[in-house]
Motif scaffolding. Structure first.
Motif, PDB file in Angstrom:
ATOM      1  N   CYS A   1      10.817  44.047 -29.931  1.00  0.00           N
ATOM      2  CA  CYS A   1      11.679  43.130 -30.677  1.00  0.00           C
ATOM      3  C   CYS A   1      11.274  41.677 -30.449  1.00  0.00           C
ATOM      4  O   CYS A   1      11.257  40.877 -31.386  1.00  0.00           O
ATOM      5  CB  CYS A   1      13.142  43.325 -30.288  1.00  0.00           C
ATOM      6  SG  CYS A   1      13.880  44.821 -30.931  1.00  0.00           S
ATOM      7  N   LEU A   2      10.955  41.338 -29.205  1.00  0.00           N
ATOM      8  CA  LEU A   2      10.537  39.969 -28.901  1.00  0.00           C
ATOM      9  C   LEU A   2       9.279  39.596 -29.680  1.00  0.00           C
ATOM     10  O   LEU A   2       9.207  38.522 -30.288  1.00  0.00           O
ATOM     11  CB  LEU A   2      10.287  39.802 -27.401  1.00  0.00           C
ATOM     12  CG  LEU A   2      11.511  39.821 -26.492  1.00  0.00           C
ATOM     13  CD1 LEU A   2      11.085  39.866 -25.028  1.00  0.00           C
ATOM     14  CD2 LEU A   2      12.391  38.620 -26.747  1.00  0.00           C
ATOM     15  N   ILE A   3       8.290  40.472 -29.668  1.00  0.00           N
ATOM     16  CA  ILE A   3       7.030  40.181 -30.364  1.00  0.00           C
ATOM     17  C   ILE A   3       7.252  40.100 -31.870  1.00  0.00           C
ATOM     18  O   ILE A   3       6.781  39.167 -32.525  1.00  0.00           O
ATOM     19  CB  ILE A   3       5.966  41.243 -30.021  1.00  0.00           C
ATOM     20  CG1 ILE A   3       5.555  41.108 -28.554  1.00  0.00           C
ATOM     21  CG2 ILE A   3       4.749  41.118 -30.933  1.00  0.00           C
ATOM     22  CD1 ILE A   3       4.670  42.228 -28.049  1.00  0.00           C
ATOM     23  N   TRP A   4       7.978  41.075 -32.400  1.00  0.00           N
ATOM     24  CA  TRP A   4       8.177  41.085 -33.850  1.00  0.00           C
ATOM     25  C   TRP A   4       8.981  39.885 -34.321  1.00  0.00           C
ATOM     26  O   TRP A   4       8.644  39.275 -35.326  1.00  0.00           O
ATOM     27  CB  TRP A   4       8.871  42.378 -34.284  1.00  0.00           C
ATOM     28  CG  TRP A   4       7.956  43.553 -34.345  1.00  0.00           C
ATOM     29  CD1 TRP A   4       6.721  43.684 -33.784  1.00  0.00           C
ATOM     30  CD2 TRP A   4       8.208  44.788 -35.017  1.00  0.00           C
ATOM     31  NE1 TRP A   4       6.199  44.914 -34.046  1.00  0.00           N
ATOM     32  CE2 TRP A   4       7.089  45.612 -34.807  1.00  0.00           C
ATOM     33  CE3 TRP A   4       9.267  45.269 -35.748  1.00  0.00           C
ATOM     34  CZ2 TRP A   4       7.004  46.896 -35.324  1.00  0.00           C
ATOM     35  CZ3 TRP A   4       9.190  46.560 -36.271  1.00  0.00           C
ATOM     36  CH2 TRP A   4       8.061  47.347 -36.054  1.00  0.00           C
TER      37      TRP A   4
ATOM     38  N   GLU B   1      10.983  33.436 -35.569  1.00  0.00           N
ATOM     39  CA  GLU B   1      12.355  33.059 -35.214  1.00  0.00           C
ATOM     40  C   GLU B   1      12.346  32.148 -33.984  1.00  0.00           C
ATOM     41  O   GLU B   1      11.374  32.077 -33.249  1.00  0.00           O
ATOM     42  CB  GLU B   1      13.178  34.319 -34.913  1.00  0.00           C
ATOM     43  CG  GLU B   1      13.356  35.239 -36.088  1.00  0.00           C
ATOM     44  CD  GLU B   1      14.211  34.653 -37.184  1.00  0.00           C
ATOM     45  OE1 GLU B   1      15.086  33.826 -36.884  1.00  0.00           O
ATOM     46  OE2 GLU B   1      13.998  35.020 -38.345  1.00  0.00           O
ATOM     47  N   THR B   2      13.463  31.473 -33.765  1.00  0.00           N
ATOM     48  CA  THR B   2      13.586  30.628 -32.577  1.00  0.00           C
ATOM     49  C   THR B   2      13.727  31.520 -31.340  1.00  0.00           C
ATOM     50  O   THR B   2      14.094  32.696 -31.446  1.00  0.00           O
ATOM     51  CB  THR B   2      14.823  29.725 -32.685  1.00  0.00           C
ATOM     52  OG1 THR B   2      15.990  30.552 -32.719  1.00  0.00           O
ATOM     53  CG2 THR B   2      14.756  28.846 -33.921  1.00  0.00           C
ATOM     54  N   TRP B   3      13.444  30.951 -30.176  1.00  0.00           N
ATOM     55  CA  TRP B   3      13.555  31.735 -28.949  1.00  0.00           C
ATOM     56  C   TRP B   3      14.995  32.191 -28.719  1.00  0.00           C
ATOM     57  O   TRP B   3      15.234  33.296 -28.249  1.00  0.00           O
ATOM     58  CB  TRP B   3      13.052  30.937 -27.749  1.00  0.00           C
ATOM     59  CG  TRP B   3      11.565  31.046 -27.582  1.00  0.00           C
ATOM     60  CD1 TRP B   3      10.645  30.063 -27.776  1.00  0.00           C
ATOM     61  CD2 TRP B   3      10.835  32.212 -27.200  1.00  0.00           C
ATOM     62  NE1 TRP B   3       9.390  30.549 -27.551  1.00  0.00           N
ATOM     63  CE2 TRP B   3       9.466  31.864 -27.185  1.00  0.00           C
ATOM     64  CE3 TRP B   3      11.188  33.515 -26.874  1.00  0.00           C
ATOM     65  CZ2 TRP B   3       8.470  32.759 -26.848  1.00  0.00           C
ATOM     66  CZ3 TRP B   3      10.185  34.421 -26.549  1.00  0.00           C
ATOM     67  CH2 TRP B   3       8.849  34.044 -26.536  1.00  0.00           C
ATOM     68  N   ARG B   4      15.950  31.332 -29.029  1.00  0.00           N
ATOM     69  CA  ARG B   4      17.342  31.687 -28.797  1.00  0.00           C
ATOM     70  C   ARG B   4      17.743  32.906 -29.628  1.00  0.00           C
ATOM     71  O   ARG B   4      18.278  33.878 -29.105  1.00  0.00           O
ATOM     72  CB  ARG B   4      18.267  30.519 -29.108  1.00  0.00           C
ATOM     73  CG  ARG B   4      19.707  30.856 -28.823  1.00  0.00           C
ATOM     74  CD  ARG B   4      20.706  29.789 -29.143  1.00  0.00           C
ATOM     75  NE  ARG B   4      20.134  28.539 -29.582  1.00  0.00           N
ATOM     76  CZ  ARG B   4      20.806  27.423 -29.711  1.00  0.00           C
ATOM     77  NH1 ARG B   4      22.070  27.389 -29.411  1.00  0.00           N
ATOM     78  NH2 ARG B   4      20.240  26.327 -30.135  1.00  0.00           N
ATOM     79  N   SER B   5      17.475  32.861 -30.932  1.00  0.00           N
ATOM     80  CA  SER B   5      17.849  34.005 -31.768  1.00  0.00           C
ATOM     81  C   SER B   5      17.024  35.235 -31.421  1.00  0.00           C
ATOM     82  O   SER B   5      17.524  36.357 -31.464  1.00  0.00           O
ATOM     83  CB  SER B   5      17.697  33.663 -33.253  1.00  0.00           C
ATOM     84  OG  SER B   5      16.343  33.447 -33.586  1.00  0.00           O
ATOM     85  N   THR B   6      15.761  35.040 -31.040  1.00  0.00           N
ATOM     86  CA  THR B   6      14.914  36.172 -30.638  1.00  0.00           C
ATOM     87  C   THR B   6      15.501  36.880 -29.429  1.00  0.00           C
ATOM     88  O   THR B   6      15.617  38.113 -29.414  1.00  0.00           O
ATOM     89  CB  THR B   6      13.486  35.691 -30.330  1.00  0.00           C
ATOM     90  OG1 THR B   6      12.920  35.138 -31.518  1.00  0.00           O
ATOM     91  CG2 THR B   6      12.615  36.815 -29.832  1.00  0.00           C
ATOM     92  N   LEU B   7      15.887  36.126 -28.411  1.00  0.00           N
ATOM     93  CA  LEU B   7      16.424  36.733 -27.193  1.00  0.00           C
ATOM     94  C   LEU B   7      17.769  37.401 -27.443  1.00  0.00           C
ATOM     95  O   LEU B   7      18.005  38.529 -26.979  1.00  0.00           O
ATOM     96  CB  LEU B   7      16.544  35.666 -26.103  1.00  0.00           C
ATOM     97  CG  LEU B   7      15.220  35.103 -25.586  1.00  0.00           C
ATOM     98  CD1 LEU B   7      15.473  33.926 -24.645  1.00  0.00           C
ATOM     99  CD2 LEU B   7      14.403  36.172 -24.890  1.00  0.00           C
ATOM    100  N   VAL B   8      18.635  36.741 -28.196  1.00  0.00           N
ATOM    101  CA  VAL B   8      19.963  37.306 -28.451  1.00  0.00           C
ATOM    102  C   VAL B   8      19.872  38.579 -29.282  1.00  0.00           C
ATOM    103  O   VAL B   8      20.454  39.614 -28.936  1.00  0.00           O
ATOM    104  CB  VAL B   8      20.870  36.252 -29.144  1.00  0.00           C
ATOM    105  CG1 VAL B   8      22.145  36.882 -29.658  1.00  0.00           C
ATOM    106  CG2 VAL B   8      21.183  35.110 -28.195  1.00  0.00           C
TER     107      VAL B   8
END
Length: 193
Positions: free
Chosen positions: A151-154, A161-168
């Motif tokens: 999910c992080l890579i995709w 996407e931004t890091w915040r939305s990626t992590l959440v």
């Protein structure tokens, strides 16, 4: 009248509306383009067309993947239509891939709609490789960590996407899958916790 600013079609001047109207911003396409003008604009903006060699190469890749999938699905066992085994549906889909690859290889040489390979052409390959890595790692370490990394890579590198939305979102997806498949359905999916 002399001295009166021209009002664009379908819009208003910024003085009349108290600010920039969305239809008068220079970066946007005017709303009153005819279909012919819009088609001409799209033609100007489209990426360069791929040549016959690129069309043949992409057809050979599809053909190779399809043939490999046919071999793997036959090794899983096909069964019969009334008693199918695990390889039956992958076999049918693989045969369709082989047919489409052959069709594209034979008739696709003259295709002018295919786009030239660019840096963005590597994104689907990256997605496929990371998905294969997740499938390979799941039996060894469970699905949670590989799914989180996938999910992080995709989202971050392929989706921008931004890091915040990626992590959440990545954490939420893994938690949702865990809640559905491990806690609620009690499936035999490999998991760490």
């Amino acid at each position: 009248m002399k001295g009166t600013p021209a009002v664009p079609a379908g819009g208003s001047t910024s003085a009349a509306s108290g600010g920039d109207s969305p239809s008068t911003l220079p970066s946007e396409v005017p709303d009153d383009l005819t279909p012919e003008q819009l088609a001409a604009q799209w033609e100007e903006e489209k990426p360069p067309a791929a040549g016959a060699l690129a069309n043949a190469a992409s057809s050979l890749v599809v053909l190779g993947v399809g043939i490999g999938a046919v071999i793997l699905s036959v090794s899983m066992g096909l069964g019969t239509p009334d008693k199918p085994q695990p390889g039956l549906w992958p076999f049918i889909i693989s045969c369709v891939m082989v047919a489409l690859g052959l069709f594209q290889l034979i008739l696709g040489r003259h295709n002018r709609d295919a786009e030239k390979f660019t840096r963005m052409s590597a994104a689907p390959l990256t997605g496929l490789v990371t998905l294969a890595a997740m499938v390979a790692l799941m039996p060894l370490i469970g699905f949670e960590l590989p799914a989180l990394v996938l999910c992080l890579i995709w989202m971050r590198f392929l989706g921008g996407e931004t890091w915040r939305s990626t992590l959440v979102v990545s954490a939420a997806v893994v938690i949702a899958f865990y809640a559905i498949f491990v806690l609620a359905l009690n499936t035999s999916i490999p998991h760490l916790f």
